[in-house]
Write a protein that holds these residues in place. Structure first.
Motif, PDB file in Angstrom:
ATOM      1  N   ILE A 120       9.892   9.368  -0.252  1.00 36.02           N
ATOM      2  CA  ILE A 120      11.347   9.369  -0.416  1.00 36.02           C
ATOM      3  C   ILE A 120      12.004   9.557   0.942  1.00 36.02           C
ATOM      4  CG2 ILE A 120      13.334  10.490  -1.492  1.00 36.02           C
ATOM      5  CD1 ILE A 120      11.573  11.347  -3.787  1.00 36.02           C
ATOM      6  N   PHE A 121      12.927   8.654   1.277  1.00 38.93           N
ATOM      7  CA  PHE A 121      13.659   8.733   2.538  1.00 38.93           C
ATOM      8  C   PHE A 121      14.679   9.876   2.521  1.00 38.93           C
ATOM      9  CE2 PHE A 121      12.833   4.032   3.338  1.00 38.93           C
ATOM     10  CZ  PHE A 121      12.118   4.245   4.505  1.00 38.93           C
ATOM     11  N   TRP A 122      14.910  10.427   3.714  1.00 34.26           N
ATOM     12  CA  TRP A 122      15.917  11.474   3.898  1.00 34.26           C
ATOM     13  C   TRP A 122      16.414  11.401   5.334  1.00 34.26           C
ATOM     14  CZ3 TRP A 122      18.462  14.276   0.507  1.00 34.26           C
ATOM     15  CH2 TRP A 122      19.190  15.396   0.927  1.00 34.26           C
ATOM     16  N   THR A 123      17.742  11.498   5.548  1.00 31.87           N
ATOM     17  CA  THR A 123      18.287  11.376   6.903  1.00 31.87           C
ATOM     18  C   THR A 123      18.590  12.713   7.562  1.00 31.87           C
ATOM     19  OG1 THR A 123      20.615  11.231   6.211  1.00 31.87           O
ATOM     20  CG2 THR A 123      19.366   9.164   6.302  1.00 31.87           C
ATOM     21  N   GLY A 124      18.412  13.809   6.839  1.00 30.96           N
ATOM     22  CA  GLY A 124      18.709  15.119   7.407  1.00 30.96           C
ATOM     23  C   GLY A 124      19.974  15.703   6.822  1.00 30.96           C
ATOM     24  N   PRO A 125      20.543  16.729   7.445  1.00 32.44           N
ATOM     25  CA  PRO A 125      21.756  17.359   6.914  1.00 32.44           C
ATOM     26  C   PRO A 125      22.943  16.409   6.827  1.00 32.44           C
ATOM     27  CG  PRO A 125      20.754  18.702   8.637  1.00 32.44           C
ATOM     28  CD  PRO A 125      20.067  17.385   8.672  1.00 32.44           C
ATOM     29  N   LEU A 126      22.978  15.404   7.704  1.00 30.58           N
ATOM     30  CA  LEU A 126      24.071  14.441   7.755  1.00 30.58           C
ATOM     31  C   LEU A 126      23.518  13.029   7.726  1.00 30.58           C
ATOM     32  CD1 LEU A 126      26.172  16.101  10.619  1.00 30.58           C
ATOM     33  CD2 LEU A 126      26.565  16.329   8.148  1.00 30.58           C
ATOM     34  N   VAL A 127      24.397  12.066   7.510  1.00 33.17           N
ATOM     35  CA  VAL A 127      23.969  10.668   7.608  1.00 33.17           C
ATOM     36  C   VAL A 127      23.430  10.416   9.015  1.00 33.17           C
ATOM     37  CG1 VAL A 127      24.731   8.272   7.563  1.00 33.17           C
ATOM     38  CG2 VAL A 127      25.574   9.864   5.835  1.00 33.17           C
ATOM     39  N   CYS A 128      24.164  10.856  10.017  1.00 26.46           N
ATOM     40  CA  CYS A 128      23.718  10.798  11.404  1.00 26.46           C
ATOM     41  C   CYS A 128      23.569  12.230  11.895  1.00 26.46           C
ATOM     42  CB  CYS A 128      24.714  10.023  12.262  1.00 26.46           C
ATOM     43  SG  CYS A 128      24.928   8.298  11.773  1.00 26.46           S
ATOM     44  N   SER A 129      22.387  12.775  11.765  1.00 30.88           N
ATOM     45  CA  SER A 129      22.159  14.200  12.018  1.00 30.88           C
ATOM     46  C   SER A 129      21.953  14.482  13.497  1.00 30.88           C
ATOM     47  CB  SER A 129      20.933  14.683  11.238  1.00 30.88           C
ATOM     48  OG  SER A 129      21.138  14.567   9.843  1.00 30.88           O
ATOM     49  N   ARG A 130      22.693  15.476  13.998  1.00 31.02           N
ATOM     50  CA  ARG A 130      22.493  15.918  15.371  1.00 31.02           C
ATOM     51  C   ARG A 130      21.248  16.784  15.487  1.00 31.02           C
ATOM     52  NH1 ARG A 130      26.640  15.239  18.939  1.00 31.02           N
ATOM     53  NH2 ARG A 130      28.622  14.467  18.102  1.00 31.02           N
ATOM     54  N   GLY A 170       0.792  -1.219   0.000  1.00 27.57           N
ATOM     55  CA  GLY A 170       0.000   0.000   0.000  1.00 27.57           C
ATOM     56  C   GLY A 170       0.821   1.264   0.000  1.00 27.57           C
ATOM     57  N   ARG A 171       2.074   1.159   0.450  1.00 23.62           N
ATOM     58  CA  ARG A 171       2.951   2.329   0.485  1.00 23.62           C
ATOM     59  C   ARG A 171       4.320   1.940  -0.065  1.00 23.62           C
ATOM     60  NH1 ARG A 171       3.562   5.619   6.050  1.00 23.62           N
ATOM     61  NH2 ARG A 171       4.359   3.604   6.799  1.00 23.62           N
ATOM     62  N   LEU A 172       4.800   2.728  -1.005  1.00 22.46           N
ATOM     63  CA  LEU A 172       6.107   2.510  -1.612  1.00 22.46           C
ATOM     64  C   LEU A 172       7.011   3.670  -1.222  1.00 22.46           C
ATOM     65  CD1 LEU A 172       7.947   0.882  -3.506  1.00 22.46           C
ATOM     66  CD2 LEU A 172       6.927   2.111  -5.437  1.00 22.46           C
ATOM     67  N   ILE A 173       8.211   3.330  -0.745  1.00 27.09           N
ATOM     68  CA  ILE A 173       9.182   4.327  -0.291  1.00 27.09           C
ATOM     69  C   ILE A 173      10.503   4.060  -1.002  1.00 27.09           C
ATOM     70  CG2 ILE A 173      10.101   5.531   1.741  1.00 27.09           C
ATOM     71  CD1 ILE A 173       8.253   3.609   3.413  1.00 27.09           C
ATOM     72  N   VAL A 174      11.183   5.114  -1.406  1.00 24.90           N
ATOM     73  CA  VAL A 174      12.465   4.982  -2.098  1.00 24.90           C
ATOM     74  C   VAL A 174      13.551   5.664  -1.279  1.00 24.90           C
ATOM     75  CG1 VAL A 174      13.783   5.619  -4.158  1.00 24.90           C
ATOM     76  CG2 VAL A 174      11.405   4.857  -4.372  1.00 24.90           C
ATOM     77  N   CYS A 175      14.687   4.990  -1.138  1.00 26.08           N
ATOM     78  CA  CYS A 175      15.863   5.637  -0.567  1.00 26.08           C
ATOM     79  C   CYS A 175      16.821   5.955  -1.704  1.00 26.08           C
ATOM     80  CB  CYS A 175      16.552   4.748   0.459  1.00 26.08           C
ATOM     81  SG  CYS A 175      17.963   5.571   1.262  1.00 26.08           S
ATOM     82  N   PRO A 176      17.076   7.212  -1.980  1.00 26.24           N
ATOM     83  CA  PRO A 176      18.007   7.571  -3.057  1.00 26.24           C
ATOM     84  C   PRO A 176      19.432   7.132  -2.725  1.00 26.24           C
ATOM     85  CG  PRO A 176      16.726   9.480  -2.293  1.00 26.24           C
ATOM     86  CD  PRO A 176      16.545   8.402  -1.292  1.00 26.24           C
ATOM     87  N   SER A 177      20.279   7.103  -3.725  1.00 26.82           N
ATOM     88  CA  SER A 177      21.700   6.841  -3.484  1.00 26.82           C
ATOM     89  C   SER A 177      22.311   7.942  -2.624  1.00 26.82           C
ATOM     90  CB  SER A 177      22.453   6.752  -4.813  1.00 26.82           C
ATOM     91  OG  SER A 177      21.973   5.689  -5.599  1.00 26.82           O
ATOM     92  N   TYR A 178      21.805   9.163  -2.787  1.00 31.47           N
ATOM     93  CA  TYR A 178      22.280  10.304  -2.008  1.00 31.47           C
ATOM     94  C   TYR A 178      21.085  10.818  -1.211  1.00 31.47           C
ATOM     95  CZ  TYR A 178      26.233   9.708  -5.063  1.00 31.47           C
ATOM     96  OH  TYR A 178      27.297   9.158  -5.728  1.00 31.47           O
ATOM     97  N   TYR A 179      21.019  10.402   0.046  1.00 29.37           N
ATOM     98  CA  TYR A 179      19.848  10.588   0.896  1.00 29.37           C
ATOM     99  C   TYR A 179      20.079  11.632   1.972  1.00 29.37           C
ATOM    100  CZ  TYR A 179      22.851   7.213   3.235  1.00 29.37           C
ATOM    101  OH  TYR A 179      23.940   6.572   3.780  1.00 29.37           O
ATOM    102  N   THR A 180      21.099  12.459   1.782  1.00 28.11           N
ATOM    103  CA  THR A 180      21.453  13.525   2.701  1.00 28.11           C
ATOM    104  C   THR A 180      22.377  14.474   1.963  1.00 28.11           C
ATOM    105  OG1 THR A 180      22.701  14.058   4.726  1.00 28.11           O
ATOM    106  CG2 THR A 180      23.328  12.061   3.574  1.00 28.11           C
ATOM    107  N   ASP A 181      22.555  15.669   2.512  1.00 24.38           N
ATOM    108  CA  ASP A 181      23.535  16.607   1.955  1.00 24.38           C
ATOM    109  C   ASP A 181      24.966  16.217   2.315  1.00 24.38           C
ATOM    110  OD1 ASP A 181      21.446  18.203   0.992  1.00 24.38           O
ATOM    111  OD2 ASP A 181      21.320  19.336   2.872  1.00 24.38           O
TER     112      ASP A 181
END
Length: 351
Positions: free
Chosen positions: A184-194, A144-155
């Motif tokens: 579309i997935f996104w992790t924030g400004p960093l891979v591990c965002s503070r 019912g829901r499709l989500i994509v994680c891009p190759s580049y998922y953060t800045d």
């Protein structure tokens, strides 16, 4: 506004046990965690061997977990990482993908994530190739829901260092061309965002042309750099005013399933009150008051000092300290002290 919370089991290293996954779902279902995405990097049949079916025992275990999630009112999903499929998406690859999607559909999945993360990305036409795969998946999946994680998922430029320079306009192309119904997935400004604030989310929404589906890499502690630490402190730096700006908030937990519950419980409080939740309250709820008191006393050792800096005499004292408890969280502390979850660069590259 309170966003949909969920667990994304998306870390490297030793995966959780099946019973532990079910217990985790039950423990957090009443605290806003309404979806569970099974996507451990260690599952080869979702990653490097994705075109092969899961062994029957694994399929049975996945179906049982899906049924348990549904009984708890929690959405169940799977994250498929079709490793480097975009390098040669021919008719044979399409057929293999169709077979895998049928296998996942048979589990009764609610959510399907197609994950292009942690693969080489400095390729011409990367976005167009991935769009072709996404369209193929969207035509075939029953999720019912499709989500994509891009190759580049953060800045974060760390992705460019490890996986190649991101193609110019890559995210703009995906945002423009992917069906608006697909997340579309996104992790924030960093891979591990503070910190993840409303200004950042608003800017990313303009690029992706939709609300980002937040993949939060806290309290995850996989990999060579993070595995020597336990991330137990409450969530901070997630501004409650991002709630109406995101599609959902998924948490990538730590390798330690029981200890992960402590920070994960605090996310609900952060959104409710706008203030950092109490470690003592969350830890007490998970472990009981006496063990929670010890964890608070040793918190800096676990999260700041880490295994490499803790002396052998300190480790011995900590082992004795936590061996007095029969609670699973205490057992996880002892296993961590013994290096059970230490993870090398070579192991990371193999997954």
């Amino acid at each position: 506004m309170f966003p949909e919370l969920g667990t994304i089991e998306g870390f490297y290293g030793i995966p959780w046990e099946w019973e532990a996954r079910a217990a985790h779902v039950s423990a957090l279902a009443s605290h806003g965690y309404r979806f569970y995405l099974y996507a451990p990097k260690s599952d080869p049949f979702l990653r490097r061997r994705w075109s092969e079916p899961h062994p029957q025992a694994e399929q049975d275990a996945l179906k049982k977990l899906a049924d348990h999630c549904h009984a708890e009112g929690v959405r169940f999903g799977v994250g498929l990482s079709p490793y480097e499929l975009y390098l040669d998406f021919d008719s044979a690859a399409r057929d293999a993908l169709a077979r895998k999607l049928a296998e996942l559909d048979a589990l009764g999945i609610d959510d399907l994530a197609i994950l292009f993360d942690d693969m080489r990305g400095d390729l011409p036409g990367l976005a167009e190739k991935q769009l072709e795969i996404i369209a193929c998946v969207a035509e075939r999946t029953k999720a019912g829901r499709l989500i994509v994680c891009p190759s580049y998922y953060t800045d974060d430029p760390v992705l460019d260092r490890f996986f190649g320079q991101r193609p110019e306009g890559y995210l703009d192309t995906l945002g423009k061309e992917i069906d608006p119904a697909i997340e579309i997935f996104w992790t924030g400004p960093l891979v591990c965002s503070r910190e993840i604030d409303a200004a950042h989310i608003t800017r990313v929404s303009e690029t992706l042309q939709r609300k980002p589906f937040l993949w939060d890499n806290y309290p995850v502690n996989d990999g060579p750099r993070m595995s020597p630490f336990l991330h137990l402190r409450p969530f901070t730096g997630r501004a409650p005013d991002i709630a109406p700006l995101i599609a959902a908030h998924g948490v990538n937990p730590a390798s330690q399933v029981m200890l992960s519950r402590i920070p994960m419980l605090t996310l609900e409080k952060l959104y409710e009150s706008g203030k950092e939740a109490s470690f003592a309250e969350a830890a007490t709820q998970v472990t009981g008051r006496e063990l929670a008191t010890l964890l608070a006393e040793d918190l800096s050792l676990f999260q700041d000092k880490g295994l490499e800096a803790i002396s052998e005499s300190e480790k011995a004292a900590l082992r004795n300290r936590y061996a007095a408890f029969s609670h699973p969280a205490a057992s996880e502390i002892i296993l961590w002290l013994d290096g059970y979850w230490r993870f090398t660069q070579e192991e990371l590259m193999a997954q």
